[in-house]
Motif scaffolding. Structure first.
Motif, short mmCIF file in Angstrom:
data_model
loop_
_atom_site.label_atom_id
_atom_site.label_comp_id
_atom_site.label_asym_id
_atom_site.label_seq_id
_atom_site.Cartn_x
_atom_site.Cartn_y
_atom_site.Cartn_z
N GLU A 113 0.85 -1.25 -0.10
CA GLU A 113 -0.10 0.17 -0.03
C GLU A 113 0.95 1.14 -0.15
N SER A 114 0.30 2.25 -0.49
CA SER A 114 1.19 3.55 -0.57
C SER A 114 0.07 4.75 -0.07
N SER A 115 0.75 5.71 0.65
CA SER A 115 -0.16 6.93 0.78
C SER A 115 0.85 8.00 1.09
N GLY A 116 0.28 9.37 1.02
CA GLY A 116 0.94 10.66 1.28
C GLY A 116 1.70 10.66 0.29
N TYR A 117 1.11 11.49 -0.89
CA TYR A 117 1.63 11.92 -2.21
C TYR A 117 2.30 13.20 -2.29
N GLN A 118 3.49 13.33 -2.05
CA GLN A 118 3.84 14.77 -2.02
C GLN A 118 4.54 15.07 -3.68
N TRP A 119 3.58 16.03 -3.90
CA TRP A 119 3.76 16.31 -5.38
C TRP A 119 5.03 17.18 -5.86
N LEU A 120 5.24 18.28 -5.02
CA LEU A 120 5.99 19.10 -5.16
C LEU A 120 6.52 19.82 -3.72
N LEU A 121 7.61 20.36 -3.72
CA LEU A 121 7.91 21.24 -2.46
C LEU A 121 8.38 22.57 -2.93
#
Length: 252
Positions: A200-208
């Motif tokens: 499973e995956s979670s927490g999609y940080q698209w950009l900083l």
């Protein structure tokens, strides 16, 4: 003289213990995913590797009295804090000091082995995977969570490398942080003789971006199955679930 890793983690845990607020550990996606998986597994002897200050182990013991829970961490300060929690909550957990790369239990000692956000902080992740497999019974169940950096967090790692500053995951600078992707972790587990049945995956940080709250550029989870499948490789938090294979591990 710089502090040893153990001493550095003692300071880390004492500092966080003063700051953390009471609440359910399920507020963290890694604990929530492991708890959901454990709901499908009958009781037995369970080991948590890298239990930190014991938050999850203590809470889990109140939710699953059918589990005989042992939890370990290599930081004496973390174990002291965890034992205080047991005394305050009346929980039934055995806390012990131990290194994830040299787990102080015999072969095939546990029905279930879990580890939440620990592997990214050990010197040799493949050795930790081998130790988890060693103490797990044949056919036993495991659950492991750890970050994967195939997402916007890559920018934070790049910035740390270019500036010579230590990487900050957002929860502060830790004494050790490993850089890897989810397929590296899957290989560590498989080579140790652990069969990964599901991820499973979670927490999609698209950009900083500078001076922008990272939460504004992050998706915690998607509701639709198709969106989850498309976003799966780019999660920051990965969970691996499976069993110990029959026979010997692939590496010695």
């Amino acid at each position: 003289m710089p502090p040893t890793p153990v001493n550095a983690y003692d300071v880390w845990h004492r500092t966080l213990a003063k700051k953390e607020a009471a609440g359910s550990p399920l507020a963290h996606p890694w604990y929530a995913s492991v708890f959901r998986e454990l709901a499908q597994i009958p009781g037995g002897r369970l080991l948590e590797v890298g239990c930190g200050r014991g938050e999850f182990a203590v809470w889990l013991s109140t939710q699953r009295p059918d589990l005989e829970i042992t939890a370990m961490d290599f930081s004496p300060a973390a174990i002291d804090i965890a034992r205080q929690r047991v005394a305050q909550n009346g929980a039934s957990v055995q806390f012990v000091e131990g290194d994830a790369e040299a787990i102080p239990f015999p072969d095939d000692a546990f029905d279930i082995v879990i580890s939440c956000e620990c592997m990214e902080h050990v010197p040799h992740p493949p050795q930790m995977a081998r130790e988890m497999a060693r103490v797990l019974k044949q056919g036993g169940q495991f659950a492991l969570t750890t970050p994967s950096q195939l997402n916007g967090v890559l920018l934070a790692w790049l910035h740390a490398r270019l500036t010579g500053r230590p990487y900050n995951s957002g929860a502060g600078v830790q004494p050790r942080e490993n850089f890897y992707f989810f397929w590296n972790v899957k290989r560590y587990l498989q080579d140790a003789g652990l069969e990964v049945g599901r991820m499973e995956s979670s927490g999609y940080q698209w950009l900083l971006l500078p001076r922008v709250d990272p939460a504004k550029l992050r998706t915690d989870q998607f509701q639709s199955n198709w969106a989850r499948k498309l976003a799966f490789p780019f999660g920051l938090h990965f969970s691996f679930f499976g069993t110990k294979m029959r026979g010997e591990s692939r590496e010695t």
